[in-house]
Scaffold this motif. Structure first.
Motif, PDB file in Angstrom:
ATOM      1  N   TRP A  31       4.305  -8.100 -33.986  1.00 22.16           N
ATOM      2  CA  TRP A  31       4.115  -6.657 -33.850  1.00 22.16           C
ATOM      3  C   TRP A  31       2.662  -6.266 -34.033  1.00 22.16           C
ATOM      4  N   PHE A  32       1.965  -6.885 -34.995  1.00 22.02           N
ATOM      5  CA  PHE A  32       0.547  -6.566 -35.176  1.00 22.02           C
ATOM      6  C   PHE A  32      -0.264  -7.052 -33.974  1.00 22.02           C
ATOM      7  N   GLU A  33       0.164  -8.133 -33.335  1.00 20.33           N
ATOM      8  CA  GLU A  33      -0.529  -8.573 -32.124  1.00 20.33           C
ATOM      9  C   GLU A  33      -0.341  -7.551 -31.006  1.00 20.33           C
ATOM     10  N   VAL A  34       0.845  -6.987 -30.884  1.00 18.94           N
ATOM     11  CA  VAL A  34       1.075  -5.913 -29.913  1.00 18.94           C
ATOM     12  C   VAL A  34       0.109  -4.760 -30.191  1.00 18.94           C
ATOM     13  N   GLY A  35      -0.108  -4.468 -31.459  1.00 21.66           N
ATOM     14  CA  GLY A  35      -1.037  -3.411 -31.843  1.00 21.66           C
ATOM     15  C   GLY A  35      -2.482  -3.714 -31.474  1.00 21.66           C
ATOM     16  N   ARG A  36      -2.815  -4.999 -31.297  1.00 26.88           N
ATOM     17  CA  ARG A  36      -4.174  -5.380 -30.913  1.00 26.88           C
ATOM     18  C   ARG A  36      -4.429  -5.310 -29.416  1.00 26.88           C
ATOM     19  N   THR A  45     -21.033 -10.510 -34.326  1.00 28.20           N
ATOM     20  CA  THR A  45     -20.172 -11.252 -33.395  1.00 28.20           C
ATOM     21  C   THR A  45     -18.687 -11.079 -33.700  1.00 28.20           C
ATOM     22  N   SER A  46     -18.364 -10.455 -34.822  1.00 28.34           N
ATOM     23  CA  SER A  46     -16.965 -10.330 -35.233  1.00 28.34           C
ATOM     24  C   SER A  46     -16.648  -8.904 -35.663  1.00 28.34           C
ATOM     25  N   PHE A  47     -15.355  -8.639 -35.790  1.00 30.04           N
ATOM     26  CA  PHE A  47     -14.897  -7.340 -36.280  1.00 30.04           C
ATOM     27  C   PHE A  47     -13.546  -7.522 -36.945  1.00 30.04           C
ATOM     28  N   ILE A  48     -13.191  -6.533 -37.758  1.00 25.41           N
ATOM     29  CA  ILE A  48     -11.925  -6.584 -38.492  1.00 25.41           C
ATOM     30  C   ILE A  48     -11.037  -5.441 -38.025  1.00 25.41           C
ATOM     31  N   ILE A  49      -9.795  -5.770 -37.756  1.00 22.95           N
ATOM     32  CA  ILE A  49      -8.788  -4.786 -37.368  1.00 22.95           C
ATOM     33  C   ILE A  49      -7.855  -4.573 -38.550  1.00 22.95           C
ATOM     34  N   GLY A  50      -7.633  -3.324 -38.914  1.00 25.53           N
ATOM     35  CA  GLY A  50      -6.622  -2.976 -39.903  1.00 25.53           C
ATOM     36  C   GLY A  50      -5.327  -2.644 -39.186  1.00 25.53           C
ATOM     37  N   HIS A  51      -4.224  -3.058 -39.764  1.00 20.88           N
ATOM     38  CA  HIS A  51      -2.906  -2.804 -39.185  1.00 20.88           C
ATOM     39  C   HIS A  51      -1.997  -2.183 -40.229  1.00 20.88           C
ATOM     40  N   GLU A  52      -1.115  -1.305 -39.767  1.00 20.35           N
ATOM     41  CA  GLU A  52      -0.083  -0.742 -40.636  1.00 20.35           C
ATOM     42  C   GLU A  52       1.230  -0.704 -39.860  1.00 20.35           C
ATOM     43  N   ALA A  53       2.329  -0.955 -40.563  1.00 18.03           N
ATOM     44  CA  ALA A  53       3.671  -0.840 -39.989  1.00 18.03           C
ATOM     45  C   ALA A  53       4.404   0.261 -40.744  1.00 18.03           C
ATOM     46  N   ALA A  91      -6.839  -8.406 -39.435  1.00 20.16           N
ATOM     47  CA  ALA A  91      -7.110  -9.532 -38.547  1.00 20.16           C
ATOM     48  C   ALA A  91      -8.607  -9.549 -38.276  1.00 20.16           C
ATOM     49  N   VAL A  92      -9.201 -10.733 -38.374  1.00 22.23           N
ATOM     50  CA  VAL A  92     -10.612 -10.906 -38.049  1.00 22.23           C
ATOM     51  C   VAL A  92     -10.687 -11.597 -36.694  1.00 22.23           C
ATOM     52  N   LEU A  93     -11.391 -10.967 -35.780  1.00 19.29           N
ATOM     53  CA  LEU A  93     -11.584 -11.530 -34.443  1.00 19.29           C
ATOM     54  C   LEU A  93     -13.065 -11.744 -34.187  1.00 19.29           C
ATOM     55  N   VAL A  94     -13.357 -12.790 -33.420  1.00 17.34           N
ATOM     56  CA  VAL A  94     -14.728 -13.137 -33.083  1.00 17.34           C
ATOM     57  C   VAL A  94     -14.883 -13.097 -31.575  1.00 17.34           C
ATOM     58  N   HIS A  95     -15.979 -12.493 -31.119  1.00 17.16           N
ATOM     59  CA  HIS A  95     -16.344 -12.511 -29.699  1.00 17.16           C
ATOM     60  C   HIS A  95     -16.795 -13.933 -29.400  1.00 17.16           C
ATOM     61  N   TYR A  96     -16.099 -14.603 -28.479  1.00 14.65           N
ATOM     62  CA  TYR A  96     -16.255 -16.050 -28.342  1.00 14.65           C
ATOM     63  C   TYR A  96     -16.315 -16.469 -26.882  1.00 14.65           C
ATOM     64  N   ASP A  97     -17.192 -17.425 -26.610  1.00 10.12           N
ATOM     65  CA  ASP A  97     -17.325 -18.026 -25.284  1.00 10.12           C
ATOM     66  C   ASP A  97     -16.594 -19.368 -25.321  1.00 10.12           C
ATOM     67  N   PHE A  98     -15.416 -19.419 -24.715  1.00 10.64           N
ATOM     68  CA  PHE A  98     -14.606 -20.634 -24.758  1.00 10.64           C
ATOM     69  C   PHE A  98     -15.198 -21.760 -23.923  1.00 10.64           C
ATOM     70  N   LEU A  99     -15.917 -21.423 -22.854  1.00 11.23           N
ATOM     71  CA  LEU A  99     -16.532 -22.471 -22.028  1.00 11.23           C
ATOM     72  C   LEU A  99     -17.626 -23.208 -22.782  1.00 11.23           C
ATOM     73  N   ASN A 100     -18.464 -22.473 -23.496  1.00  6.14           N
ATOM     74  CA  ASN A 100     -19.581 -23.072 -24.223  1.00  6.14           C
ATOM     75  C   ASN A 100     -19.287 -23.308 -25.700  1.00  6.14           C
ATOM     76  N   GLN A 101     -18.094 -22.862 -26.132  1.00  5.52           N
ATOM     77  CA  GLN A 101     -17.648 -23.076 -27.512  1.00  5.52           C
ATOM     78  C   GLN A 101     -18.626 -22.507 -28.544  1.00  5.52           C
ATOM     79  N   ASN A 102     -19.011 -21.227 -28.332  1.00  4.89           N
ATOM     80  CA  ASN A 102     -19.875 -20.582 -29.319  1.00  4.89           C
ATOM     81  C   ASN A 102     -19.604 -19.084 -29.385  1.00  4.89           C
ATOM     82  N   THR A 103     -20.025 -18.492 -30.503  1.00  9.94           N
ATOM     83  CA  THR A 103     -19.866 -17.053 -30.679  1.00  9.94           C
ATOM     84  C   THR A 103     -20.906 -16.323 -29.840  1.00  9.94           C
ATOM     85  N   MET A 104     -20.594 -15.048 -29.558  1.00 10.66           N
ATOM     86  CA  MET A 104     -21.512 -14.203 -28.785  1.00 10.66           C
ATOM     87  C   MET A 104     -21.606 -12.846 -29.474  1.00 10.66           C
ATOM     88  N   PRO A 105     -22.772 -12.206 -29.410  1.00  9.82           N
ATOM     89  CA  PRO A 105     -22.874 -10.847 -29.943  1.00  9.82           C
ATOM     90  C   PRO A 105     -21.922  -9.910 -29.198  1.00  9.82           C
TER      91      PRO A 105
END
Length: 136
Positions: free
Chosen positions: A27-32, A83-91, A103-117
């Motif tokens: 459910w929190f993923e749906v919220g994201r 490069t990252s941000f935090i999402i707050g969730h409530e049910a 939830a902490v998410l990072v802006h990420y380049d999967f091809l080069n395997q590194n974080t991005m601003p």
């Protein structure tokens, strides 16, 4: 703040009609999803197009939730880094806060395997949903 309504499925409940704690993960993923769309508007899951990686989640269960009653998932941004941000969730169920999490998410380049601003235009969108939480 983003608000999504979730109708618990029969399989989300146990024999006592309590919602199983695993349902909250989904459910929190749906919220994201609205936040995911800021980075990947069509939600294309091809690793060349997907730009976020989940690095941490946490949950606090505050009350029992039950099958047969819709749940309102509220999602918002609590912190924006380089490069990252935090999402707050409530049910919320029956107008009562039943669970919360982050939830902490990072802006990420999967091809080069590194974080991005985080790009400035997306940072501005995230700021529209920024709610600074009380640290008490």
């Amino acid at each position: 703040m983003f608000i999504e309504k979730v109708t618990p499925r029969f399989g989300d409940a146990d024999g006592l009609r309590h919602i199983n704690n695993i349902a909250l993960v989904e459910w929190f993923e749906v919220g994201r999803n609205p936040i995911f769309r800021m980075f990947t508007p069509d939600l294309d899951l091809n690793y060349e197009n997907w730009k976020l990686i989940l690095v941490r989640t946490e949950f606090d269960y505050l009350g029992q939730m039950y099958y047969g009653h819709d749940v309102e998932i509220r999602s918002y941004i609590t912190h924006i880094g380089n490069t990252s941000f935090i999402i707050g969730h409530e049910a919320w169920q029956d107008e009562k806060l039943k669970a919360k999490g982050k939830a902490v998410l990072v802006h990420y380049d999967f091809l080069n395997q590194n974080t991005m601003p985080i790009p400035d235009d997306i940072r501005a969108q995230l700021k529209e949903h920024l709610i600074i939480e009380d640290k008490k």
